[in-house]
Motif scaffolding. Structure first.
Motif, PDB file in Angstrom:
ATOM      1  N   ILE A  13       0.787  -1.061  -0.013  1.00  0.00           N
ATOM      2  CA  ILE A  13       0.157   0.161   0.070  1.00  0.00           C
ATOM      3  C   ILE A  13       0.787   1.132  -0.066  1.00  0.00           C
ATOM      4  O   ILE A  13       0.631   2.236  -0.603  1.00  0.00           O
ATOM      5  N   ASN A  14       1.908   1.205   0.698  1.00  0.00           N
ATOM      6  CA  ASN A  14       2.918   2.533   0.925  1.00  0.00           C
ATOM      7  C   ASN A  14       3.694   2.619  -0.344  1.00  0.00           C
ATOM      8  O   ASN A  14       3.915   3.965  -0.588  1.00  0.00           O
ATOM      9  N   MET A  71      -8.578   1.730   4.578  1.00  0.00           N
ATOM     10  CA  MET A  71      -8.928   3.229   4.452  1.00  0.00           C
ATOM     11  C   MET A  71      -7.555   3.850   4.111  1.00  0.00           C
ATOM     12  O   MET A  71      -7.688   4.639   3.032  1.00  0.00           O
ATOM     13  N   TYR A  72      -6.661   3.157   4.251  1.00  0.00           N
ATOM     14  CA  TYR A  72      -5.111   4.215   3.701  1.00  0.00           C
ATOM     15  C   TYR A  72      -5.009   3.546   2.119  1.00  0.00           C
ATOM     16  O   TYR A  72      -4.811   4.461   1.380  1.00  0.00           O
ATOM     17  N   PHE A  73      -5.582   2.347   1.838  1.00  0.00           N
ATOM     18  CA  PHE A  73      -5.703   2.011   0.391  1.00  0.00           C
ATOM     19  C   PHE A  73      -6.722   2.724  -0.257  1.00  0.00           C
ATOM     20  O   PHE A  73      -6.325   3.370  -1.502  1.00  0.00           O
ATOM     21  N   ASN A  74      -7.700   2.871   0.274  1.00  0.00           N
ATOM     22  CA  ASN A  74      -8.633   3.989  -0.349  1.00  0.00           C
ATOM     23  C   ASN A  74      -8.219   5.139  -0.631  1.00  0.00           C
ATOM     24  O   ASN A  74      -8.487   6.011  -1.685  1.00  0.00           O
ATOM     25  N   LYS A 112      -5.057   6.157  -1.007  1.00  0.00           N
ATOM     26  CA  LYS A 112      -4.180   6.062  -1.930  1.00  0.00           C
ATOM     27  C   LYS A 112      -4.910   6.213  -3.428  1.00  0.00           C
ATOM     28  O   LYS A 112      -4.382   6.848  -4.319  1.00  0.00           O
ATOM     29  N   LYS A 113      -5.962   5.342  -3.616  1.00  0.00           N
ATOM     30  CA  LYS A 113      -6.810   5.205  -4.687  1.00  0.00           C
ATOM     31  C   LYS A 113      -7.225   6.677  -5.088  1.00  0.00           C
ATOM     32  O   LYS A 113      -7.438   6.991  -6.229  1.00  0.00           O
ATOM     33  N   VAL A 114      -7.836   7.458  -3.879  1.00  0.00           N
ATOM     34  CA  VAL A 114      -8.544   8.567  -4.184  1.00  0.00           C
ATOM     35  C   VAL A 114      -7.389   9.602  -4.811  1.00  0.00           C
ATOM     36  O   VAL A 114      -7.665  10.453  -5.616  1.00  0.00           O
ATOM     37  N   ILE A 115      -6.401   9.696  -3.992  1.00  0.00           N
ATOM     38  CA  ILE A 115      -5.166  10.547  -4.384  1.00  0.00           C
ATOM     39  C   ILE A 115      -4.747  10.193  -5.880  1.00  0.00           C
ATOM     40  O   ILE A 115      -4.760  11.169  -6.639  1.00  0.00           O
ATOM     41  N   SER A 116      -4.750   9.064  -6.334  1.00  0.00           N
ATOM     42  CA  SER A 116      -4.518   8.723  -7.560  1.00  0.00           C
ATOM     43  C   SER A 116      -5.355   9.165  -8.698  1.00  0.00           C
ATOM     44  O   SER A 116      -5.188   9.512  -9.900  1.00  0.00           O
ATOM     45  N   SER A 117      -6.661   9.108  -8.284  1.00  0.00           N
ATOM     46  CA  SER A 117      -7.686   9.458  -9.325  1.00  0.00           C
ATOM     47  C   SER A 117      -7.694  10.804  -9.245  1.00  0.00           C
ATOM     48  O   SER A 117      -8.025  11.549 -10.372  1.00  0.00           O
ATOM     49  N   LYS A 118      -7.551  11.757  -8.216  1.00  0.00           N
ATOM     50  CA  LYS A 118      -7.569  12.864  -8.293  1.00  0.00           C
ATOM     51  C   LYS A 118      -6.133  13.779  -8.936  1.00  0.00           C
ATOM     52  O   LYS A 118      -6.480  14.633  -9.819  1.00  0.00           O
TER      53      LYS A 118
END
Length: 175
Positions: free
Chosen positions: A77-78, A127-130, A132-138
């Protein structure tokens, strides 16, 4: 005629002590008689403490094996950057999170309260993975918007230069 019998003070003290001793003797006798069949709760105390130590040792042993899964899942994840994760990476991460969440739920009779932390750790990882996914999509959206803005500004400059050329051509005809 009957006379009233009175006891001296010393005799009353002896009679009182005699009644107290008889009361204690009766209590002891009845206690032995009735409590003879009951098991003492203190006789199993050593066994219970040994069982608790065994359970803690089993938990510690199983926890040693869970560290690898937890560390590798957190590292995966990190390691994610602001790019969208690949589907196989995402599947591996979700598999690791589910492993962490269900590590002590497979029927082991371990009553250690520390096992309740594993579903919470899995929720944190999720939550951490989600996040990270939100950051990538943004980040992807920002890149798309930047690209669209650049294309739009190039198109705007071209239209502006075309309008300027038309105006100059119109001015040249009118003169």
């Amino acid at each position: 005629m009957q006379g009233q019998i009175t006891l001296s003070k010393k005799e009353r003290h002896y009679q009182f002590l005699y009644l107290i001793l008889m009361l204690f003797a009766a209590l002891i006798f009845l206690g032995i008689l009735f409590l003879k069949g009951f098991e003492s709760p203190f006789s199993d105390e050593d066994m219970v403490s040994v069982q608790n130590l065994d359970e803690k040792a089993k938990f510690d042993q199983k926890q040693k094996f869970s560290f690898k899964t937890m560390d590798s899942t957190f590292a995966m994840i990190n390691r994610l950057t602001d790019e969208a994760p690949q589907p196989f990476e995402e599947a591996n991460i979700m598999y690791g999170i589910n492993d962490v969440a269900g590590y002590f739920e497979n029927g082991n009779n371990i009553s250690d309260i520390r096992k309740e932390a594993y579903p919470q750790i899995a929720k944190f990882y999720k939550m951490y993975f989600n996040d990270k996914k939100v950051i990538s999509s943004k980040t992807e959206n920002i890149k798309n918007f930047t690209k669209q803005f650049e294309e739009c500004s190039i198109g705007f400059k071209e239209k502006k230069s075309q309008l300027f050329q038309r105006e100059t051509a119109l001015k040249a005809r009118s003169q």
